[in-house]
Structures are given as C-alpha cells and as structure tokens.
Write a protein that holds these residues in place. Structure first.
Motif, PDB file in Angstrom:
ATOM      1  N   TRP A 162       0.785  -1.166   0.106  1.00  0.00           N
ATOM      2  CA  TRP A 162       0.059  -0.115  -0.071  1.00  0.00           C
ATOM      3  C   TRP A 162       0.799   1.474  -0.064  1.00  0.00           C
ATOM      4  O   TRP A 162       2.199   1.138   0.422  1.00  0.00           O
ATOM      5  N   GLU A 165      -1.179   6.969   1.539  1.00  0.00           N
ATOM      6  CA  GLU A 165      -2.572   7.258   1.760  1.00  0.00           C
ATOM      7  C   GLU A 165      -3.694   6.159   1.512  1.00  0.00           C
ATOM      8  O   GLU A 165      -4.452   5.992   2.414  1.00  0.00           O
ATOM      9  N   GLU A 166      -2.909   4.843   1.055  1.00  0.00           N
ATOM     10  CA  GLU A 166      -3.838   3.872   1.361  1.00  0.00           C
ATOM     11  C   GLU A 166      -3.873   3.129   2.668  1.00  0.00           C
ATOM     12  O   GLU A 166      -4.872   2.616   2.900  1.00  0.00           O
ATOM     13  N   ARG A 168      -3.768   5.085   5.326  1.00  0.00           N
ATOM     14  CA  ARG A 168      -4.747   5.864   5.956  1.00  0.00           C
ATOM     15  C   ARG A 168      -6.287   5.543   5.834  1.00  0.00           C
ATOM     16  O   ARG A 168      -7.108   5.474   6.578  1.00  0.00           O
ATOM     17  N   GLU A 169      -6.449   5.305   4.291  1.00  0.00           N
ATOM     18  CA  GLU A 169      -7.602   5.057   3.984  1.00  0.00           C
ATOM     19  C   GLU A 169      -8.063   3.668   4.550  1.00  0.00           C
ATOM     20  O   GLU A 169      -9.269   3.438   4.995  1.00  0.00           O
ATOM     21  N   ARG A 172      -9.126   4.310   8.203  1.00  0.00           N
ATOM     22  CA  ARG A 172     -10.477   4.908   8.408  1.00  0.00           C
ATOM     23  C   ARG A 172     -11.534   3.980   7.835  1.00  0.00           C
ATOM     24  O   ARG A 172     -12.608   3.851   8.697  1.00  0.00           O
ATOM     25  N   GLU A 173     -11.387   2.938   6.958  1.00  0.00           N
ATOM     26  CA  GLU A 173     -12.230   2.086   6.548  1.00  0.00           C
ATOM     27  C   GLU A 173     -12.672   0.949   7.952  1.00  0.00           C
ATOM     28  O   GLU A 173     -13.680   0.606   7.912  1.00  0.00           O
TER      29      GLU A 173
END
Length: 225
Positions: A162, A165-166, A168-169, A172-173
């Motif tokens: 990853w 940013e991935e 972090r995403e 959050r997911e």
C-alpha cells in the motif's frame, strides 16, 4: 507456501533473531511514542521473537499478548521470555482471540501486509481495542519505498503493498481515526563509503542512504473512537 510454513522455516533457521536486530533500529522509536500507562494491556501482532513486549514491560504494562501465525515463532518467543505477564499465542490475525474493548494498545511491525485482508485485520484490532486505544502499525514494505518493491520476488507469500494514503484509507475504513503518520529513519544501519558500491543490494550509496535515512519505516497510528 503458506505464511505459517514460511515463518516456521525462518524461526527454525534462527532468522527471528536477525529480524529483531534489524527491526529494533526503528521499532524502538515507534514503541517510545506509544502512550503506555502503568497497568495497560498491549497486543503485539506478528510478534516474531517477542522483543517488543519485553521492551514494553520495562514501562510497566500489566499484560502483553504476542500473536503470530507461525507456531515455531511462538515457541521461540516463549523460550526467549521469562515473564509470566507476557503470553505468546498462535492466532489468525483476522480472528483475534480477545473480547471487545479488552486491549489498551496494539503494535505491529512488518506483519500486516502478509495478511490475506489487511483491512479485516485492522477491523479486528478496532474491535478488541478499548475506546481511545491505539494501533501503532510500522512497515518497511510500502509503495513510496521503491527499494522495497523487489522484495516480493524473493518471498513466496503474497504481500500487500500500500501507499501512505492507502494505509490512511484502510485505517479509516476499519473505523480508526488516523492520528499520525510519518517516516522513522534508520540511522543505525552501517552504510559503506561510495567506493564500496555497487553492493549486492544497492547500485549506489545514494540509493542506500535514501532507503534507510529517507524512507526507513512508515508508521501509521490509529485511535479507536
């Protein structure tokens, strides 16, 4: 080859101690940032030799659980640790053997990208964390670290690569707030003089400096709401 088989083989060959030595360069800085309080319970996901929990016991955590997918890794970690407050378990990362809200903090070094579904692992961590609990996830294998891309060629286990940013995403997911993300440089690895290059791993000294001093370890910190 499965994750268990690969890491069992590494443990039998004594590679867990080598990983501990290499990872400690940056792991110790990540561990120092964790908001540990006396009496906390900490989970170490992908515990390897168990070094992280042994270090955190010096900060008076009450209980530590080291999980690994490989029985041989778990057996080695137990043999290295003489502390009844630390338990080592063989477990699937995507089905953690803990009740909801039972863990104060979680740490993981160079482990999550081996999971079949890293988002599911993060969701499981979110489930077992108490409100305000943290996940400190450290990886050297990630998209921006171009020097890590070739690692998959030498490891039979599929790995998830990853980007920052991935990560972090994904946090959050999984229901975690992203509190922090940065790079921890490795200042301890020995970098030879320029006339020693190319080496087996690097064409130039500049590339090796970039790998360790610029990219180092990516740390992403999540907080359970």
């Amino acid at each position: 080859m499965s994750i268990r088989e690969a890491f069992d083989a590494w443990a039998q060959e004594g590679k867990d101690r080598g990983m501990e030595e290499r990872h400690w360069h940056t792991a110790k800085h990540a561990l120092a940032r964790m908001p540990i309080e006396e009496g906390d319970t900490v989970l170490d996901l992908g515990t390897g030799s168990g070094y992280a929990l042994r270090a955190l016991r010096e900060r008076s955590i009450a209980r530590g659980y080291g999980l690994d997918a490989a029985p041989e890794m778990v057996a080695n970690a137990k043999s290295y640790t003489e502390d009844d407050a630390i338990a080592f378990l063989r477990s699937d990362f995507q089905a953690l053997p803990f009740a909801e809200n039972s863990i104060d903090h979680a740490f993981s070094m160079e482990a999550i990208y081996y999971a079949d579904d890293p988002v599911e692992v993060l969701s499981e961590l979110r489930r077992v964390l108490s409100p305000g609990g943290t996940v400190y996830c450290a990886v050297d294998y990630y998209e921006e670290n171009v020097h890590s891309h070739e690692w998959q060629e030498y490891i039979e286990i599929p790995m998830t690569r990853w980007s920052r940013e991935e990560y972090r995403e994904a946090f959050r997911e999984a229901g975690l707030y992203v509190a922090e993300q940065d790079n921890i440089p490795d200042r301890e690895v020995e970098i030879p003089p320029a006339d020693a290059f190319p080496t087996e791993s690097f064409e130039t000294r500049e590339a090796m400096v970039e790998r360790y001093h610029t990219y180092g370890t990516l740390l992403t910190v999540g907080v359970a709401p």
